[in-house]
Design an enzyme around this catalytic site. Structure first.
Site, PDB file in Angstrom:
ATOM      1  N   ASP A  76       9.712 -15.159  18.325  1.00 34.10           N
ATOM      2  CA  ASP A  76      10.230 -13.918  17.751  1.00 34.10           C
ATOM      3  C   ASP A  76      11.690 -14.022  17.332  1.00 34.10           C
ATOM      4  O   ASP A  76      12.044 -13.730  16.184  1.00 34.10           O
ATOM      5  CB  ASP A  76      10.092 -12.777  18.772  1.00 34.10           C
ATOM      6  CG  ASP A  76       8.660 -12.330  18.962  1.00 34.10           C
ATOM      7  OD1 ASP A  76       7.788 -12.799  18.224  1.00 34.10           O
ATOM      8  OD2 ASP A  76       8.411 -11.519  19.868  1.00 34.10           O
TER       9      ASP A  76
ATOM     10  N   HIS B  87       1.206 -12.835  18.760  1.00 35.82           N
ATOM     11  CA  HIS B  87       2.491 -12.612  19.396  1.00 35.82           C
ATOM     12  C   HIS B  87       3.202 -13.949  19.573  1.00 35.82           C
ATOM     13  O   HIS B  87       2.645 -15.020  19.304  1.00 35.82           O
ATOM     14  CB  HIS B  87       2.327 -11.902  20.737  1.00 35.82           C
ATOM     15  CG  HIS B  87       2.063 -10.432  20.604  1.00 35.82           C
ATOM     16  ND1 HIS B  87       2.992  -9.555  20.088  1.00 35.82           N
ATOM     17  CD2 HIS B  87       0.966  -9.688  20.901  1.00 35.82           C
ATOM     18  CE1 HIS B  87       2.502  -8.335  20.088  1.00 35.82           C
ATOM     19  NE2 HIS B  87       1.264  -8.388  20.561  1.00 35.82           N
TER      20      HIS B  87
ATOM     21  N   ARG C 253       0.826  -1.213   0.000  1.00 42.35           N
ATOM     22  CA  ARG C 253       0.000   0.000   0.000  1.00 42.35           C
ATOM     23  C   ARG C 253       0.861   1.265   0.000  1.00 42.35           C
ATOM     24  O   ARG C 253       0.406   2.324  -0.457  1.00 42.35           O
ATOM     25  CB  ARG C 253      -0.944  -0.004   1.205  1.00 42.35           C
ATOM     26  CG  ARG C 253      -2.077  -1.024   1.087  1.00 42.35           C
ATOM     27  CD  ARG C 253      -3.151  -0.801   2.125  1.00 42.35           C
ATOM     28  NE  ARG C 253      -2.698  -1.073   3.483  1.00 42.35           N
ATOM     29  CZ  ARG C 253      -2.721  -2.288   4.042  1.00 42.35           C
ATOM     30  NH1 ARG C 253      -3.134  -3.342   3.345  1.00 42.35           N
ATOM     31  NH2 ARG C 253      -2.313  -2.450   5.279  1.00 42.35           N
TER      32      ARG C 253
END
Length: 387
Positions: free
Chosen positions: A158, A128, A93
Protein backbone atom coordinates in the site's frame (compact mmCIF):
# COMPACT_ATOMS: atom_id res chain seq x y z
CA UNK A 1 9.35 20.96 13.74
CA UNK A 2 12.72 21.38 12.02
CA UNK A 3 12.85 22.69 8.45
CA UNK A 4 9.39 24.27 8.60
CA UNK A 5 8.44 26.39 5.62
CA UNK A 6 5.86 26.86 2.89
CA UNK A 7 6.93 23.67 1.12
CA UNK A 8 8.38 23.14 -2.34
CA UNK A 9 4.92 22.37 -3.77
CA UNK A 10 3.31 25.59 -2.56
CA UNK A 11 0.92 26.78 -5.29
CA UNK A 12 0.17 23.25 -6.51
CA UNK A 13 -3.50 22.30 -6.37
CA UNK A 14 -4.62 18.68 -6.04
CA UNK A 15 -8.15 17.27 -5.95
CA UNK A 16 -8.40 13.93 -4.17
CA UNK A 17 -11.43 11.68 -4.48
CA UNK A 18 -11.41 10.16 -1.02
CA UNK A 19 -10.48 6.53 -0.71
CA UNK A 20 -8.45 4.33 1.62
CA UNK A 21 -4.75 3.78 2.22
CA UNK A 22 -2.34 4.71 -0.56
CA UNK A 23 -4.35 7.50 -2.21
CA UNK A 24 -4.80 9.56 0.97
CA UNK A 25 -1.20 8.89 2.00
CA UNK A 26 0.18 10.02 -1.36
CA UNK A 27 -1.83 13.23 -1.23
CA UNK A 28 -0.73 13.77 2.38
CA UNK A 29 2.89 13.64 1.18
CA UNK A 30 2.06 16.35 -1.37
CA UNK A 31 0.21 18.41 1.25
CA UNK A 32 3.16 18.16 3.65
CA UNK A 33 5.31 19.71 0.94
CA UNK A 34 2.94 22.64 0.51
CA UNK A 35 0.34 21.49 -2.03
CA UNK A 36 -3.26 22.65 -1.55
CA UNK A 37 -5.09 19.30 -1.42
CA UNK A 38 -8.89 19.30 -1.53
CA UNK A 39 -10.53 16.01 -0.51
CA UNK A 40 -13.91 15.23 -2.04
CA UNK A 41 -15.58 12.93 0.47
CA UNK A 42 -18.71 10.84 0.04
CA UNK A 43 -21.92 11.51 1.99
CA UNK A 44 -22.56 9.46 5.09
CA UNK A 45 -18.96 8.99 6.20
CA UNK A 46 -18.34 9.04 9.96
CA UNK A 47 -17.19 12.32 11.45
CA UNK A 48 -13.48 11.68 11.62
CA UNK A 49 -10.26 13.62 11.25
CA UNK A 50 -7.90 11.05 9.76
CA UNK A 51 -4.19 11.58 10.29
CA UNK A 52 -3.64 10.80 6.62
CA UNK A 53 -5.74 13.89 5.74
CA UNK A 54 -3.53 16.28 7.68
CA UNK A 55 -2.94 19.56 5.90
CA UNK A 56 -5.89 19.08 3.50
CA UNK A 57 -9.27 20.73 2.99
CA UNK A 58 -12.53 18.81 2.76
CA UNK A 59 -15.86 19.03 0.97
CA UNK A 60 -18.63 16.42 0.84
CA UNK A 61 -20.15 15.76 -2.60
CA UNK A 62 -22.53 13.11 -3.86
CA UNK A 63 -21.00 12.45 -7.26
CA UNK A 64 -24.13 10.64 -8.44
CA UNK A 65 -25.90 14.02 -8.45
CA UNK A 66 -25.32 16.24 -11.47
CA UNK A 67 -25.19 19.41 -9.35
CA UNK A 68 -22.50 17.96 -7.10
CA UNK A 69 -20.51 16.77 -10.11
CA UNK A 70 -20.63 20.35 -11.36
CA UNK A 71 -18.87 21.42 -8.17
CA UNK A 72 -16.29 18.66 -8.68
CA UNK A 73 -15.67 19.96 -12.19
CA UNK A 74 -15.30 23.51 -10.88
CA UNK A 75 -12.65 22.27 -8.45
CA UNK A 76 -10.85 20.34 -11.21
CA UNK A 77 -10.82 23.45 -13.42
CA UNK A 78 -8.54 25.06 -10.82
CA UNK A 79 -6.41 21.98 -10.14
CA UNK A 80 -3.06 20.72 -11.38
CA UNK A 81 -3.56 17.07 -10.42
CA UNK A 82 -6.23 14.56 -9.47
CA UNK A 83 -5.90 11.50 -7.25
CA UNK A 84 -8.30 8.56 -7.13
CA UNK A 85 -8.01 5.00 -5.84
CA UNK A 86 -11.18 3.25 -6.98
CA UNK A 87 -11.42 0.02 -8.96
CA UNK A 88 -10.96 0.49 -12.72
CA UNK A 89 -14.06 1.91 -14.36
CA UNK A 90 -15.62 3.63 -11.34
CA UNK A 91 -14.53 7.15 -12.28
CA UNK A 92 -15.52 6.54 -15.90
CA UNK A 93 -19.05 5.57 -14.82
CA UNK A 94 -19.27 8.82 -12.85
CA UNK A 95 -18.33 10.76 -16.00
CA UNK A 96 -15.01 11.78 -14.44
CA UNK A 97 -12.66 9.37 -16.19
CA UNK A 98 -9.33 10.37 -17.75
CA UNK A 99 -10.74 11.03 -21.24
CA UNK A 100 -13.48 13.33 -19.94
CA UNK A 101 -11.06 15.18 -17.68
CA UNK A 102 -8.44 15.55 -20.42
CA UNK A 103 -11.02 17.03 -22.78
CA UNK A 104 -11.90 19.75 -20.30
CA UNK A 105 -8.64 20.11 -18.32
CA UNK A 106 -5.86 19.18 -20.76
CA UNK A 107 -2.99 20.15 -18.43
CA UNK A 108 -4.28 18.16 -15.45
CA UNK A 109 -2.30 15.12 -14.27
CA UNK A 110 -4.60 12.20 -13.50
CA UNK A 111 -3.20 9.99 -10.71
CA UNK A 112 -4.71 6.53 -10.25
CA UNK A 113 -3.63 3.98 -7.65
CA UNK A 114 -4.89 0.39 -7.53
CA UNK A 115 -3.58 -2.95 -6.37
CA UNK A 116 -3.48 -4.83 -9.66
CA UNK A 117 -3.32 -1.89 -12.09
CA UNK A 118 -5.77 -0.49 -14.63
CA UNK A 119 -5.54 -3.50 -16.94
CA UNK A 120 -4.64 -7.18 -16.92
CA UNK A 121 -6.67 -10.27 -15.95
CA UNK A 122 -6.73 -9.34 -12.24
CA UNK A 123 -7.54 -5.65 -12.69
CA UNK A 124 -11.13 -5.93 -11.44
CA UNK A 125 -10.48 -8.41 -8.64
CA UNK A 126 -10.51 -7.46 -4.97
CA UNK A 127 -7.25 -7.60 -3.07
CA UNK A 128 -5.15 -6.14 -0.29
CA UNK A 129 -1.52 -5.36 0.51
CA UNK A 130 -0.67 -8.96 1.42
CA UNK A 131 -1.92 -10.20 -1.96
CA UNK A 132 -0.06 -7.64 -4.05
CA UNK A 133 3.23 -8.26 -2.24
CA UNK A 134 2.75 -12.01 -2.63
CA UNK A 135 2.25 -11.81 -6.39
CA UNK A 136 5.46 -9.84 -6.96
CA UNK A 137 7.67 -12.35 -5.19
CA UNK A 138 8.61 -9.83 -2.53
CA UNK A 139 6.79 -11.79 0.17
CA UNK A 140 8.99 -14.83 -0.44
CA UNK A 141 12.12 -13.01 0.74
CA UNK A 142 10.66 -12.22 4.16
CA UNK A 143 10.62 -15.67 5.68
CA UNK A 144 12.99 -17.39 8.09
CA UNK A 145 14.11 -20.92 7.29
CA UNK A 146 11.19 -23.29 7.77
CA UNK A 147 8.70 -20.50 8.59
CA UNK A 148 5.99 -18.76 6.60
CA UNK A 149 6.97 -15.43 5.01
CA UNK A 150 5.68 -12.26 6.67
CA UNK A 151 5.98 -8.59 5.73
CA UNK A 152 4.80 -5.66 7.91
CA UNK A 153 1.19 -4.78 7.09
CA UNK A 154 0.65 -2.05 4.45
CA UNK A 155 4.28 -0.91 4.30
CA UNK A 156 5.49 -2.67 1.15
CA UNK A 157 2.32 -2.84 -0.96
CA UNK A 158 0.00 0.00 0.00
CA UNK A 159 2.46 2.65 1.14
CA UNK A 160 5.74 1.75 -0.55
CA UNK A 161 4.49 0.20 -3.78
CA UNK A 162 1.34 2.31 -4.09
CA UNK A 163 1.45 5.71 -2.41
CA UNK A 164 5.13 6.49 -2.88
CA UNK A 165 5.11 5.61 -6.57
CA UNK A 166 1.86 7.51 -7.09
CA UNK A 167 3.33 10.66 -5.53
CA UNK A 168 6.55 10.22 -7.52
CA UNK A 169 4.62 9.67 -10.75
CA UNK A 170 2.46 12.74 -10.19
CA UNK A 171 5.47 14.98 -9.62
CA UNK A 172 7.17 13.53 -12.73
CA UNK A 173 4.06 14.14 -14.84
CA UNK A 174 3.66 17.68 -13.48
CA UNK A 175 7.24 18.51 -14.44
CA UNK A 176 6.66 17.11 -17.94
CA UNK A 177 3.41 19.09 -18.27
CA UNK A 178 5.32 22.32 -17.72
CA UNK A 179 7.12 21.72 -21.01
CA UNK A 180 4.40 19.96 -23.03
CA UNK A 181 1.34 21.75 -21.70
CA UNK A 182 -0.43 18.38 -21.48
CA UNK A 183 -1.35 16.22 -18.54
CA UNK A 184 -1.30 12.43 -18.56
CA UNK A 185 -2.51 9.43 -16.59
CA UNK A 186 -0.33 8.03 -13.80
CA UNK A 187 -1.17 4.32 -13.40
CA UNK A 188 0.34 3.48 -10.00
CA UNK A 189 -0.26 -0.22 -9.42
CA UNK A 190 0.89 -1.62 -6.10
CA UNK A 191 2.14 -4.76 -7.82
CA UNK A 192 4.37 -2.64 -10.07
CA UNK A 193 5.70 -0.57 -7.18
CA UNK A 194 6.31 -3.56 -4.91
CA UNK A 195 8.13 -5.33 -7.75
CA UNK A 196 10.25 -2.22 -8.28
CA UNK A 197 11.12 -2.10 -4.59
CA UNK A 198 12.60 -5.58 -5.01
CA UNK A 199 14.93 -4.42 -7.81
CA UNK A 200 18.09 -4.87 -5.75
CA UNK A 201 17.18 -8.49 -5.04
CA UNK A 202 16.53 -9.19 -8.72
CA UNK A 203 19.86 -7.62 -9.57
CA UNK A 204 21.67 -9.69 -6.96
CA UNK A 205 19.98 -12.86 -8.19
CA UNK A 206 21.08 -12.08 -11.74
CA UNK A 207 24.64 -11.52 -10.53
CA UNK A 208 24.63 -14.77 -8.57
CA UNK A 209 25.02 -13.05 -5.20
CA UNK A 210 21.52 -13.80 -3.89
CA UNK A 211 20.54 -17.30 -2.84
CA UNK A 212 16.91 -18.41 -2.67
CA UNK A 213 18.10 -21.00 -0.12
CA UNK A 214 17.37 -19.29 3.19
CA UNK A 215 20.07 -21.27 4.98
CA UNK A 216 22.72 -19.61 2.78
CA UNK A 217 21.26 -16.09 2.69
CA UNK A 218 21.96 -13.76 5.62
CA UNK A 219 18.94 -11.61 4.74
CA UNK A 220 16.56 -14.50 5.43
CA UNK A 221 17.18 -15.03 9.14
CA UNK A 222 19.74 -17.82 9.13
CA UNK A 223 22.92 -15.93 10.04
CA UNK A 224 24.24 -14.90 13.47
CA UNK A 225 24.87 -11.29 12.38
CA UNK A 226 21.74 -10.14 10.51
CA UNK A 227 18.51 -10.77 12.37
CA UNK A 228 16.32 -9.89 15.35
CA UNK A 229 17.12 -11.45 18.72
CA UNK A 230 15.26 -11.60 22.02
CA UNK A 231 16.69 -10.14 25.24
CA UNK A 232 16.26 -11.18 28.87
CA UNK A 233 13.28 -8.84 29.38
CA UNK A 234 11.37 -10.14 26.35
CA UNK A 235 12.24 -7.10 24.24
CA UNK A 236 14.15 -7.45 20.97
CA UNK A 237 17.24 -6.00 19.30
CA UNK A 238 18.42 -6.08 15.69
CA UNK A 239 21.90 -6.85 14.37
CA UNK A 240 22.99 -5.97 10.83
CA UNK A 241 26.77 -6.34 10.66
CA UNK A 242 27.08 -7.32 7.00
CA UNK A 243 30.53 -5.91 6.14
CA UNK A 244 33.64 -7.63 7.57
CA UNK A 245 34.86 -4.63 9.67
CA UNK A 246 31.43 -4.24 11.24
CA UNK A 247 31.17 -7.98 11.89
CA UNK A 248 34.56 -7.94 13.59
CA UNK A 249 33.45 -5.11 15.85
CA UNK A 250 30.23 -6.93 16.69
CA UNK A 251 32.17 -10.04 17.73
CA UNK A 252 34.53 -7.96 19.85
CA UNK A 253 31.72 -6.12 21.62
CA UNK A 254 29.84 -9.35 22.24
CA UNK A 255 32.97 -10.83 23.81
CA UNK A 256 33.50 -13.60 21.26
CA UNK A 257 37.28 -13.52 20.64
CA UNK A 258 37.40 -17.20 19.66
CA UNK A 259 35.18 -16.63 16.61
CA UNK A 260 37.20 -16.04 13.44
CA UNK A 261 35.82 -12.93 11.62
CA UNK A 262 37.23 -14.28 8.36
CA UNK A 263 34.71 -17.14 8.47
CA UNK A 264 31.73 -14.75 8.46
CA UNK A 265 30.25 -16.38 5.35
CA UNK A 266 31.06 -19.97 6.21
CA UNK A 267 27.45 -21.11 6.04
CA UNK A 268 28.07 -24.35 7.94
CA UNK A 269 29.17 -22.30 10.96
CA UNK A 270 25.97 -20.27 11.10
CA UNK A 271 23.54 -22.57 12.99
CA UNK A 272 25.76 -23.15 16.01
CA UNK A 273 27.06 -19.56 16.14
CA UNK A 274 23.56 -18.18 15.78
CA UNK A 275 22.41 -20.21 18.78
CA UNK A 276 25.39 -18.92 20.73
CA UNK A 277 24.69 -15.27 19.87
CA UNK A 278 20.99 -15.71 20.64
CA UNK A 279 21.76 -17.25 24.04
CA UNK A 280 24.23 -14.46 24.84
CA UNK A 281 21.81 -11.66 23.97
CA UNK A 282 19.15 -13.30 26.12
CA UNK A 283 21.31 -13.01 29.24
CA UNK A 284 20.74 -9.25 29.55
CA UNK A 285 17.81 -6.86 29.10
CA UNK A 286 17.52 -4.66 26.03
CA UNK A 287 18.72 -1.59 27.94
CA UNK A 288 22.04 -3.31 28.64
CA UNK A 289 22.65 -4.06 24.97
CA UNK A 290 21.62 -0.52 23.98
CA UNK A 291 24.22 0.90 26.38
CA UNK A 292 26.84 -1.55 25.11
CA UNK A 293 26.21 -1.51 21.35
CA UNK A 294 24.13 1.47 20.25
CA UNK A 295 26.06 4.14 18.34
CA UNK A 296 28.91 1.78 17.49
CA UNK A 297 29.90 0.29 14.13
CA UNK A 298 28.42 -3.05 15.21
CA UNK A 299 25.25 -2.11 13.25
CA UNK A 300 22.84 -2.38 16.14
CA UNK A 301 19.41 -0.97 16.99
CA UNK A 302 16.71 -1.82 19.49
CA UNK A 303 13.39 -3.01 18.07
CA UNK A 304 11.12 -0.27 19.38
CA UNK A 305 7.37 -0.33 19.62
CA UNK A 306 5.29 2.31 17.87
CA UNK A 307 4.84 4.00 21.25
CA UNK A 308 8.54 3.91 22.11
CA UNK A 309 9.94 5.13 18.79
CA UNK A 310 8.99 8.84 19.08
CA UNK A 311 10.75 9.04 22.47
CA UNK A 312 14.11 7.73 21.26
CA UNK A 313 16.87 10.38 21.67
CA UNK A 314 17.87 10.22 18.00
CA UNK A 315 14.32 10.89 16.81
CA UNK A 316 13.96 13.64 19.40
CA UNK A 317 17.17 15.33 18.25
CA UNK A 318 16.10 15.26 14.61
CA UNK A 319 12.47 16.15 15.24
CA UNK A 320 11.43 12.99 13.42
CA UNK A 321 8.00 13.03 15.06
CA UNK A 322 5.57 15.87 15.68
CA UNK A 323 2.65 16.10 18.08
CA UNK A 324 -0.78 16.59 16.55
CA UNK A 325 -3.76 16.72 18.91
CA UNK A 326 -1.77 14.96 21.59
CA UNK A 327 -0.55 12.14 19.34
CA UNK A 328 2.96 11.60 18.02
CA UNK A 329 2.99 11.38 14.22
CA UNK A 330 5.91 11.12 11.78
CA UNK A 331 7.13 14.52 10.61
CA UNK A 332 7.10 15.33 6.89
CA UNK A 333 9.89 13.68 4.90
CA UNK A 334 12.24 14.10 3.17
CA UNK A 335 13.71 17.35 4.47
CA UNK A 336 14.36 20.20 2.09
CA UNK A 337 16.95 22.72 3.29
CA UNK A 338 15.40 25.87 1.84
CA UNK A 339 11.69 25.43 1.17
CA UNK A 340 11.07 23.07 4.08
CA UNK A 341 7.67 21.49 4.71
CA UNK A 342 4.45 22.64 6.30
CA UNK A 343 3.91 22.09 10.01
CA UNK A 344 1.33 19.28 10.21
CA UNK A 345 -2.08 20.13 11.63
CA UNK A 346 -5.12 17.92 12.21
CA UNK A 347 -7.01 16.51 9.27
CA UNK A 348 -10.38 18.10 8.49
CA UNK A 349 -13.76 16.72 9.34
CA UNK A 350 -15.82 15.76 6.28
CA UNK A 351 -17.16 18.90 4.64
CA UNK A 352 -15.30 21.28 6.93
CA UNK A 353 -14.18 23.60 4.11
CA UNK A 354 -17.28 23.39 1.93
CA UNK A 355 -18.23 27.07 2.11
CA UNK A 356 -14.77 28.46 1.35
CA UNK A 357 -14.23 25.99 -1.49
CA UNK A 358 -17.59 26.87 -3.04
CA UNK A 359 -16.65 30.55 -2.89
CA UNK A 360 -13.27 29.88 -4.48
CA UNK A 361 -14.72 27.98 -7.43
CA UNK A 362 -17.56 30.44 -7.90
CA UNK A 363 -20.40 28.12 -6.91
CA UNK A 364 -23.16 28.56 -4.36
CA UNK A 365 -24.89 26.01 -2.19
CA UNK A 366 -28.34 26.95 -3.46
CA UNK A 367 -27.27 26.77 -7.08
CA UNK A 368 -25.51 23.43 -6.72
CA UNK A 369 -28.12 21.68 -4.56
CA UNK A 370 -25.45 19.91 -2.59
CA UNK A 371 -26.48 16.70 -0.90
CA UNK A 372 -28.33 16.86 2.38
CA UNK A 373 -25.41 15.07 4.02
CA UNK A 374 -23.00 17.79 2.93
CA UNK A 375 -25.31 20.56 4.13
CA UNK A 376 -25.97 18.90 7.45
CA UNK A 377 -22.26 18.30 7.95
CA UNK A 378 -21.56 21.98 7.39
CA UNK A 379 -24.36 23.00 9.75
CA UNK A 380 -22.99 20.69 12.42
CA UNK A 381 -19.57 22.28 12.07
CA UNK A 382 -21.03 25.75 12.48
CA UNK A 383 -23.21 24.72 15.43
CA UNK A 384 -21.44 21.89 17.28
CA UNK A 385 -23.36 19.95 19.87
CA UNK A 386 -22.33 20.60 23.49
CA UNK A 387 -20.19 17.93 25.08
Amino acid sequence: MKHAGPGALSGLRVVEFAGLGPGPFASMLLADMGADVVVIERPGLPDRAAAEHRGKRSIVLDLKRASDRDVAWALLDRADALIEGFRPGVMERLGLGPDAVAARCPRLVYGRVTGWGQDGPLAHAAGHDINYVSLTGAMSVAGRPGEAPMIPATLVGDMGGGAMFLAFGIVCALLEARASGRGQVVDAAMIDGAAMLASLIHQRRAAGTWSDDAARNFFLGASPFYDVFECADGAFVSLGAIEPPFYAELLARLGLPDVDPARQYAFDDWPALRERVAALLKTQPRSFWCAHLEGSDACFAPVLTMAEAPRHPHHAARGSFVEVEGHALPAPAPRLSRSGARVPHPGPRPGQHADELLRECGASRRATSLSDTSASTTRALKHPKPV
